[in-house]
Design an enzyme around this catalytic site. Structure first.
Site, PDB file in Angstrom:
ATOM      1  N   ASN A   1     -13.191 -29.404 -69.304  1.00 41.21           N
ATOM      2  CA  ASN A   1     -13.060 -27.966 -69.569  1.00 41.21           C
ATOM      3  C   ASN A   1     -14.025 -27.505 -70.654  1.00 41.21           C
ATOM      4  O   ASN A   1     -13.931 -26.395 -71.150  1.00 41.21           O
ATOM      5  CB  ASN A   1     -11.622 -27.621 -69.968  1.00 41.21           C
ATOM      6  CG  ASN A   1     -11.192 -28.289 -71.272  1.00 41.21           C
ATOM      7  OD1 ASN A   1     -11.982 -29.017 -71.900  1.00 41.21           O
ATOM      8  ND2 ASN A   1      -9.966 -28.048 -71.695  1.00 41.21           N
TER       9      ASN A   1
ATOM     10  N   ASP B   1     -12.114 -37.077 -84.103  1.00 42.32           N
ATOM     11  CA  ASP B   1     -10.740 -36.601 -83.985  1.00 42.32           C
ATOM     12  C   ASP B   1      -9.717 -37.730 -83.907  1.00 42.32           C
ATOM     13  O   ASP B   1     -10.076 -38.899 -83.747  1.00 42.32           O
ATOM     14  CB  ASP B   1     -10.608 -35.697 -82.751  1.00 42.32           C
ATOM     15  CG  ASP B   1     -11.344 -36.258 -81.538  1.00 42.32           C
ATOM     16  OD1 ASP B   1     -11.663 -37.459 -81.537  1.00 42.32           O
ATOM     17  OD2 ASP B   1     -11.598 -35.494 -80.599  1.00 42.32           O
TER      18      ASP B   1
ATOM     19  N   HIS C   1     -14.476 -28.931 -73.692  1.00 39.84           N
ATOM     20  CA  HIS C   1     -14.140 -29.145 -75.100  1.00 39.84           C
ATOM     21  C   HIS C   1     -15.071 -30.165 -75.740  1.00 39.84           C
ATOM     22  O   HIS C   1     -15.596 -31.052 -75.071  1.00 39.84           O
ATOM     23  CB  HIS C   1     -12.661 -29.518 -75.287  1.00 39.84           C
ATOM     24  CG  HIS C   1     -12.268 -30.875 -74.806  1.00 39.84           C
ATOM     25  ND1 HIS C   1     -11.119 -31.094 -74.083  1.00 39.84           N
ATOM     26  CD2 HIS C   1     -12.839 -32.098 -74.935  1.00 39.84           C
ATOM     27  CE1 HIS C   1     -11.014 -32.387 -73.811  1.00 39.84           C
ATOM     28  NE2 HIS C   1     -12.045 -33.010 -74.318  1.00 39.84           N
TER      29      HIS C   1
ATOM     30  N   GLU D   1     -10.601 -27.065 -78.076  1.00 37.67           N
ATOM     31  CA  GLU D   1     -10.312 -26.635 -76.714  1.00 37.67           C
ATOM     32  C   GLU D   1     -10.838 -25.217 -76.471  1.00 37.67           C
ATOM     33  O   GLU D   1     -11.146 -24.499 -77.424  1.00 37.67           O
ATOM     34  CB  GLU D   1      -8.781 -26.650 -76.494  1.00 37.67           C
ATOM     35  CG  GLU D   1      -8.151 -28.026 -76.594  1.00 37.67           C
ATOM     36  CD  GLU D   1      -8.375 -28.876 -75.341  1.00 37.67           C
ATOM     37  OE1 GLU D   1      -9.335 -28.640 -74.599  1.00 37.67           O
ATOM     38  OE2 GLU D   1      -7.564 -29.795 -75.111  1.00 37.67           O
TER      39      GLU D   1
HETATM   40  C1  F6R Z   1     -13.705 -37.830 -78.175  1.00 37.90           C
HETATM   41  C2  F6R Z   1     -13.365 -36.443 -77.925  1.00 37.90           C
HETATM   42  C3  F6R Z   1     -13.442 -35.771 -76.594  1.00 37.90           C
HETATM   43  C4  F6R Z   1     -14.163 -36.548 -75.496  1.00 37.90           C
HETATM   44  C5  F6R Z   1     -14.033 -35.783 -74.166  1.00 37.90           C
HETATM   45  C6  F6R Z   1     -14.640 -36.575 -73.000  1.00 37.90           C
HETATM   46  O1  F6R Z   1     -13.547 -38.172 -79.514  1.00 37.90           O
HETATM   47  O2  F6R Z   1     -13.009 -35.820 -78.834  1.00 37.90           O
HETATM   48  O3  F6R Z   1     -14.071 -34.537 -76.771  1.00 37.90           O
HETATM   49  O4  F6R Z   1     -15.499 -36.720 -75.822  1.00 37.90           O
HETATM   50  O5  F6R Z   1     -12.701 -35.546 -73.888  1.00 37.90           O
HETATM   51  O6  F6R Z   1     -13.901 -37.713 -72.752  1.00 37.90           O
HETATM   52  P1  F6R Z   1     -14.402 -38.877 -71.749  1.00 37.90           P
HETATM   53  O7  F6R Z   1     -15.624 -39.484 -72.367  1.00 37.90           O
HETATM   54  O8  F6R Z   1     -13.257 -39.856 -71.707  1.00 37.90           O
HETATM   55  O9  F6R Z   1     -14.684 -38.234 -70.443  1.00 37.90           O
END
Ligand code: F6R
Length: 490
Positions: free
Chosen positions: A133, A68, A135, A140
């Site tokens: 959450n 993303d 995602h 989301e």
């Molecule tokens: C990363 C992404 C998100 C993260 C998620 C966890 O490209 O799209 O889904 O994997 O938000 O983030 P961290 O690792 O910072 O806890």
């Protein structure tokens, strides 16, 4: 049926190392199209890739596809995922073929462009983090499972979580992003999800054991045939998986399977009789451990500090039993003093409405455990009044002799000693409940009964003056049950 392979390890470092092994194996087997993620979680894994690149140039040949990108941040913005990937990985491994959604083109154009790239390059192995959450990518809660590359409005919770990268100022966090859809992620041949820390525990539990629902995007993975989830102990905290508990007293070893503190199978009791304790414990664990069990709890008589056991009677002299078993079985292992967990077992079973409980076991000596504010409280050497092994060694009496002496003693030395001990505990600790445990499988029940009667007579002549309740323990297996609770709660 969920197909997850779950690996639960000690720390973030271990999570990263286990993930590294899986990726290396995939590269060796010819994986070329590698799906990557941003966020904090993959950072250590990327460092391991960079270290490995010094000896292994394969990294230059691979194609990398990111999940993303924020929409509306220029590529060069330090917090764009483009910059993140350059800084954390690509520029260090001379990566030539890197793909990431373009957050600066029109929405329409960047979606079509990225979807085409994904459709033409099926991903061999996809790395994922998971949001608090649930995602995955920027999909989301509420995102349909069949969606492909799409444009999303970020949830407030996600922007709050990410503001740490934007001077802690939520207004700087972009409101929109472009992300691979859940259907694109599901198209990867193999998926590896990493999570570390307690904040992820609920999402991890729902991803694996919850009902599959769009409210929990990661639960879509339940339908994928090849997902490995690597989590540390904290992120695994809410998972309801079976585990094994072993209880080592100076006379017997017990082992049972637990699930969320419920003892459900195979309570096995073995007499020790001068046998090698470590060997019996290992053989028992070997027999009852299954792959899905991820932790082993051991309670043992003696001094225990950080898994190191001192217990002359059991033949332990500063032996790190925790480390030994961890290495032998590659599972999480906790070794704790058995009087401490007995106190916890007694407390959780019948006394959890009270604030505090002191537990004394009077066997070969005195074992002690103290619960306050629902937690085990212990002092030096992980103990709260344990004298058992030392007393026994000094006296060199058998248990029968020990009780016999106590019964026939005219001087009432034992009962006076006990009175002093209890008075001290009451004055110093002020517990609401004191449990006294006299049970012992090696001593004839009639003798125990006589001892109990003597103790009771003494106690009841006394209870008027004291503010706490005193009970004799009747619970069978309190240390094993306590260990079950401890392993659930620790
Ligand atoms: C990363 C992404 C998100 C993260 C998620 C966890 O490209 O799209 O889904 O994997 O938000 O983030 P961290 O690792 O910072 O806890």
């Amino acid at each position: 049926m969920s197909q997850f392979k779950i690996l639960i390890v000690d720390s973030y470092e271990e999570v990263s190392k286990e993930a590294f092994k899986i990726f290396k194996k995939a590269f060796d087997r010819g994986a070329k199209n590698i799906g990557l993620a941003t966020g904090s979680t993959p950072i250590r894994l990327y460092e391991l890739f960079i270290e490995d690149y010094k000896k292994n140039k394969i990294y230059e040949q691979l194609n990398y596809f990111n999940l993303d990108e924020y929409h509306g941040l220029v590529k060069e913005h330090p917090q764009s995922y483009y910059s993140f990937m350059q800084e954390k990985l690509f520029k260090h491994i001379n990566a030539r073929h890197t793909y990431i959604p373009d957050g600066n083109k029109s929405i329409e154009e960047s979606i079509t462009e990225y979807q085409k790239i994904l459709d033409e390059n099926p991903i061999d192995i996809q790395l994922l983090g998971i949001g608090n959450n649930g995602h995955i990518g920027f999909n989301e809660p509420g995102t349909p499972f069949d969606i492909k590359t799409n444009f999303v409005k970020l949830k407030n919770m996600t922007r709050q979580a990410n503001k740490r990268f934007f001077d802690n100022d939520i207004t700087q966090v972009p409101e929109y992003a472009i992300t691979m859809g859940i259907a694109d992620i599901m198209a990867a041949k193999k998926i590896v999800v990493l999570a570390s820390g307690e904040a992820k525990a609920e999402a991890v539990q729902k991803m694996i054991q919850g009902v599959g629902t769009v409210d929990m995007p990661a639960s879509a993975l339940q339908k994928h045939p090849d997902v490995t989830v690597i989590v540390d102990y904290k992120a695994a905290k809410k998972l309801n998986l079976p585990y094994l508990c072993v209880d080592v007293s100076s006379t017997r070893i017990k082992i049972a399977k637990f699930n969320n503190n419920y003892m459900f199978e195979n309570l096995v009791i073995e007499d020790i009789d001068n046998r090698d304790i470590v060997e019996i414990v290992e053989n028992l664990i070997d027999k009852y451990l299954t792959d899905e069990m991820y932790k082993i709890g051991v309670s043992i008589s003696g001094h225990v500090l950080n898994g190191v056991v001192n217990s002359p009677k059991l033949g332990f002299d500063n032996f790190n039993l925790e480390r030994h078993l961890r290495k032998r079985f590659s599972k999480l292992v906790k070794v704790v003093n058995r009087a401490n967990v007995s106190a916890y077992g007694e407390y959780k079973t019948n006394f959890s409405t009270y604030d505090s409980l002191y537990y004394m076991s009077l066997g070969t000596g005195i074992g002690g455990g103290y619960i306050a504010n629902q937690k085990i409280v212990s002092g030096a050497h992980g103990l709260a009044g344990e004298l058992g092994q030392i007393v026994d060694r000094a006296s060199e009496l058998t248990l029968e002799e020990y009780y016999h002496n106590f019964l026939k003693s005219d001087s009432n030395q034992f009962i006076n000693g006990l009175a002093a001990a209890i008075q001290n505990i009451i004055h110093i600790v002020e517990p609401e409940v004191i449990m006294i445990d006299l049970k012992n499988p090696k001593v004839q029940p009639e003798i125990i009964e006589e001892v109990e009667n003597k103790v009771k007579k003494f106690l009841f002549s006394w209870t008027d003056e004291i503010r706490c309740k005193i009970y004799l323990s009747k619970l069978e297996h309190e240390s094993l049950i306590g260990m079950g609770y401890y392993m659930r709660d620790c």
